[in-house]
Design an enzyme around this catalytic site. Structure first.
Site, PDB file in Angstrom:
ATOM      1  N   SER A 142       1.386  -3.618   8.020  1.00  0.00           N
ATOM      2  CA  SER A 142       2.226  -2.898   7.065  1.00  0.00           C
ATOM      3  C   SER A 142       3.088  -3.858   6.249  1.00  0.00           C
ATOM      4  O   SER A 142       2.580  -4.597   5.420  1.00  0.00           O
ATOM      5  CB  SER A 142       3.058  -1.854   7.806  1.00  0.00           C
ATOM      6  OG  SER A 142       3.696  -0.982   6.920  1.00  0.00           O
ATOM      7  N   ALA A 143       4.392  -3.920   6.484  1.00  0.00           N
ATOM      8  CA  ALA A 143       5.263  -4.829   5.739  1.00  0.00           C
ATOM      9  C   ALA A 143       4.821  -6.280   5.912  1.00  0.00           C
ATOM     10  O   ALA A 143       4.895  -7.087   4.977  1.00  0.00           O
ATOM     11  CB  ALA A 143       6.714  -4.662   6.182  1.00  0.00           C
ATOM     12  N   HIS A 179      -1.183   1.782   4.230  1.00  0.00           N
ATOM     13  CA  HIS A 179      -1.050   3.227   4.461  1.00  0.00           C
ATOM     14  C   HIS A 179      -1.536   4.029   3.247  1.00  0.00           C
ATOM     15  O   HIS A 179      -0.987   5.095   2.950  1.00  0.00           O
ATOM     16  CB  HIS A 179       0.407   3.623   4.749  1.00  0.00           C
ATOM     17  CG  HIS A 179       1.104   2.789   5.771  1.00  0.00           C
ATOM     18  ND1 HIS A 179       0.919   2.967   7.125  1.00  0.00           N
ATOM     19  CD2 HIS A 179       1.990   1.768   5.642  1.00  0.00           C
ATOM     20  CE1 HIS A 179       1.674   2.087   7.788  1.00  0.00           C
ATOM     21  NE2 HIS A 179       2.322   1.354   6.910  1.00  0.00           N
ATOM     22  N   GLU A 214      -5.108   4.166   6.454  1.00  0.00           N
ATOM     23  CA  GLU A 214      -4.675   4.081   7.847  1.00  0.00           C
ATOM     24  C   GLU A 214      -5.862   3.768   8.761  1.00  0.00           C
ATOM     25  O   GLU A 214      -6.940   4.347   8.613  1.00  0.00           O
ATOM     26  CB  GLU A 214      -4.058   5.405   8.284  1.00  0.00           C
ATOM     27  CG  GLU A 214      -2.757   5.746   7.599  1.00  0.00           C
ATOM     28  CD  GLU A 214      -1.563   5.134   8.306  1.00  0.00           C
ATOM     29  OE1 GLU A 214      -1.313   5.491   9.465  1.00  0.00           O
ATOM     30  OE2 GLU A 214      -0.884   4.309   7.674  1.00  0.00           O
TER      31      GLU A 214
END
Length: 255
Positions: A142-143, A179, A214
């Site tokens: 993610s980040a 995502h 995802e």
């Protein structure tokens, strides 16, 4: 004028005119760390073990969340079950910890907070050197995946803090939208879709954006990049129709 995507200079060269040293780049970039109904890294446990191989200790960077100790312990417990020890980058001298790391894992959370902390600790050049020159494995979720790219312009997060700039590690010469959600024809939501926002990005920039759904991730080994996981991804390039890629697709042309 539109901001154009640029490749970082090849390390070890004076001119910087050639691309990255492809043989040295080992990246595992996850869209998410937990699937719905699953456990932390449960959907990629085999991929993580294959990727890290004989590494003994992973340096984890928890800066995307406020509680660094709790986050590090959570990751430590999970990676211990996979056979790896974890050292938090904040446990001691951060620059020294990166300098001696066998592998680096940057977790998810708020991308703006993460990048700001990396800038304040002056870790970006050190991480980039260790990954691109020394060839140690880099894993992001993610980040942590966002900051591996050209910039964090295409994160989904709110700017709760202000980094010095939005430029990131540029370990790959494109941006990622983790995502990624496809718009539903049955939705009554009247706001912008994820695709709308990426198209807005391309009104001002030309950097390609890979929307990773995802459960999916990309594996970079030198000059080869493969899309893996179950849900695939969508590639957006400035002035062109978006292209959908299934799991197993070779995306090396983006490097």
């Amino acid at each position: 004028l539109r901001a154009r995507a640029t490749l970082p200079p090849a390390l070890g060269t004076k001119s910087g005119k050639t691309r990255l040293r492809m043989c040295d780049r080992k990246l595992l970039l996850l869209s998410n760390s937990t699937n719905h109904g699953g456990t932390f890294l449960g959907h990629v446990s085999d991929a993580v073990k294959d990727f890290l191989g004989c590494v003994k200790t992973v340096v984890f960077i928890p800066y995307a969340l406020k509680d660094r100790e709790k986050y590090t312990e959570h990751v430590r417990k999970t990676l211990k079950e996979l056979g790896y020890m974890v050292k938090g980058v904040h446990e001691g001298n951060p620059i020294e910890n990166i300098g001696t790391a066998e592998a680096i894992f940057i977790g998810g959370g708020n991308t703006f907070r993460l990048l700001k902390c990396l800038q304040e600790e002056e870790l970006l050049p050190e991480i980039k050197k260790r990954v691109l020159k020394d060839g140690i494995p880099y894993m992001g979720s993610s980040a942590g995946t966002n900051v591996a790219t050209v910039s964090i312009h295409t994160t989904n997060d709110m700017p709760i803090v202000h980094p010095q700039s939005l430029e990131a590690l540029c370990l790959v010469p494109f941006n990622i939208n983790p995502h990624y959600l496809d718009s539903s024809p049955d939705s009554t939501h009247m706001g912008e879709t994820r695709e709308d926002r990426i198209k807005e990005f391309h009104e001002e920039n030309t950097t390609p954006v890979l929307g990773i759904r995802e459960g999916s991730y990309v594996l970079v080994d030198g000059g080869k990049m493969t899309l893996l996981g179950g849900m695939g991804a969508k590639l957006f390039t400035c002035g062109n129709e978006a292209r959908v890629f299934a799991s197993g697709s070779d995306l090396s042309f983006l490097l």
